[in-house]
Design an enzyme around this catalytic site. Structure first.
Site, PDB file in Angstrom:
ATOM      1  N   ASP A   1     -10.034 -11.801 -16.238  1.00 34.74           N
ATOM      2  CA  ASP A   1      -9.887 -12.981 -17.084  1.00 34.74           C
ATOM      3  C   ASP A   1      -8.446 -13.059 -17.588  1.00 34.74           C
ATOM      4  O   ASP A   1      -8.013 -12.244 -18.398  1.00 34.74           O
ATOM      5  CB  ASP A   1     -10.866 -12.892 -18.251  1.00 34.74           C
TER       6      ASP A   1
ATOM      7  N   HIS B   1       0.823  -1.210   0.000  1.00 33.94           N
ATOM      8  CA  HIS B   1       0.000   0.000   0.000  1.00 33.94           C
ATOM      9  C   HIS B   1       0.858   1.263   0.000  1.00 33.94           C
ATOM     10  O   HIS B   1       0.353   2.355  -0.268  1.00 33.94           O
ATOM     11  CB  HIS B   1      -0.933  -0.001   1.214  1.00 33.94           C
TER      12      HIS B   1
END
Length: 457
Positions: A396, A160
């Site tokens: 995907d 982060h």
């Protein structure tokens, strides 16, 4: 949930497949404060047999496409470095990301069940040893776990300090495109100068900490001198779903009086969650309480920052109240407190906050780096992170979209995340972590209060 047996089969380093810029990249004050650890998510797939028949096809595809993705997103292949006084810089040195291969003795349906969203055991995610020097920690890690059913899990951990949630999901989306043989859809915007990264403080007088309560200590339970007792209590997690019709009823209650601008679903659900947490915890009416709200500043600074900004652009703000006001006044009061906090985040407020941090001698007290455990935003307070507008599904890599998504972070009392429904039916998932003694009451009041409001309307 029983911990599944996961066996690590291999670990390798994936470096950019082409030469990338090397050197020192200055980090903004937002990059260097708040959560400096890794945020974890996992995506479960059931690839067709054409992929499973070639043992190395999935591994090779993921590694090759990751090496391609790390060319434009080269900061993720670097390492952080301390430069003194709690400050960091990013060494862009193409050292690479870590890729772990593992096997699990369970089926992923045993772990995820019928729900698209779920919590998952820690051993399905890449492990990060925070006892090591920070310059030895990879900024991006992947764990490919193969399950006995033939399904796979792609567990991801991203730093982060280098990129926030919006940037991380954007990277995963582009990585998946490359895996399918498609070109990059949008190149990352890597210029951190918009947040004055690496620049000295301005000569104007710095703003006061009083204007930024997020950098001050949160309220403690009345009668307690610190949060150590609350911090050490056992916690549990729950995934709650609020349907579109329920959300509409909540908004009607929050907007029960005419006003110039109606409260949004986000302001409404935050107010409802804050009230519910106070009620579930059995807090006294005179108890001060804070709600930490994470705001994305990309569209709030001038000029607007590109959506492809690849860094930390999130900004914590604080809504404050006493429990009695939250519970005895209508829902619109809590929603108004949320709006009041969010509306502070103007261009001027963001830039002044940067100056405030630039004028600090040391940033350590503003950081969560797991040295003494994660920061504590729990009882009597609450933190809400919203992923409602983020593209958190539809990744995907060549074998179809994921069937399930799992969360691995946000595991401290008071941590919560709002997530959109996979079915895109307008419902919202609330990922909540609370002390065990409070969770049942939270779930009870969360739904019963909506029902009572509907009856009142």
């Amino acid at each position: 949930m029983n911990m599944p047996i996961v066996t690590i089969k291999g670990c390798s380093t994936v470096r950019p497949c082409e030469e990338t810029w090397t050197g020192t990249m200055a980090l903004s004050e937002w990059d260097q404060t708040g959560c400096l650890t890794h945020v974890r998510t996992i995506f479960f797939y059931q690839p067709p047999n054409t992929w499973l028949s070639a043992p190395s096809a999935i591994v090779d595809t993921l590694k090759l496409s990751l090496s391609k993705a790390l060319v434009p997103f080269y900061p993720l292949a670097g390492r952080l470095q301390w430069i003194g006084n709690g400050r960091l810089q990013l060494q862009c040195n193409a050292v690479g990301a870590r890729f772990i291969e593992a096997e699990c003795d369970s089926s992923f349906n045993d772990l995820a069940g019928d729900s698209y969203l779920s919590y998952q055991p820690s051993n399905l995610f890449p492990s990060v040893d925070y006892s090591l020097p920070i310059q030895e920690l990879p900024l991006f890690l992947v764990q490919l776990t193969t399950f006995k059913c033939g399904g796979i899990g792609i567990g991801i951990a991203n730093s982060h300090a280098v990129v926030d949630g919006a940037g991380a999901f954007y990277f995963i989306s582009e990585w998946a495109r490359l895996a399918r043989g498609k070109p990059l859809q949008a190149a990352p915007f890597l210029n951190r100068s918009v947040f004055r990264a690496g620049q000295p403080p301005l000569l104007t007088p710095p703003p006061s900490l009083d204007d930024y309560p997020q950098y001050k200590n949160l309220p403690l339970l009345l009668g307690q001198l610190d949060n150590s007792e609350e911090r050490n209590k056992k916690t549990t997690k729950a995934m709650l779903r609020i349907m579109k019709s329920q959300m509409e009823q909540l908004r009607k209650m929050a907007n029960d009086k005419p006003m110039a601008r109606a409260f949004s679903r986000y302001e409404t659900i935050c107010g409802h969650m804050w009230r519910t947490a106070c009620k579930a915890r059995g807090l006294k009416q005179e108890q001060p309480t804070s709600l930490i709200i994470v705001v994305d500043s990309r569209s709030r600074i001038r000029p607007h920052m590109p959506r492809e900004y690849f860094g930390t652009a999130t900004f914590d703000v604080i809504a404050q109240s006493v429990v009695g006001d939250l519970l005895l006044k209508p829902l619109r009061f809590a929603a108004s407190k949320v709006r009041e906090a969010i509306e502070k985040v103007t261009n001027e407020y963001v830039m002044s906050g940067i100056e405030l941090l630039k004028n600090q001698n040391d940033l350590t007290k503003f950081q969560d780096i797991h040295k003494d455990g994660p920061s504590f935003d729990g009882n009597p307070n609450l933190e809400i992170v919203s992923w409602l507008s983020l593209p958190i599904h539809g990744f995907d890599f060549g074998w179809g979209n994921e069937e399930h998504m799992g969360l691995g972070s946000h595991v401290s009392d008071g941590n919560s995340v709002l997530l959109p429904s996979f079915e895109e039916d307008g419902s919202i998932f609330v990922s909540m972590c609370l002390q065990e003694v409070h969770m049942n009451a939270f779930k009870k009041h969360f739904y019963e209060d909506i029902k009572e409001m509907c009856e009142y309307i």
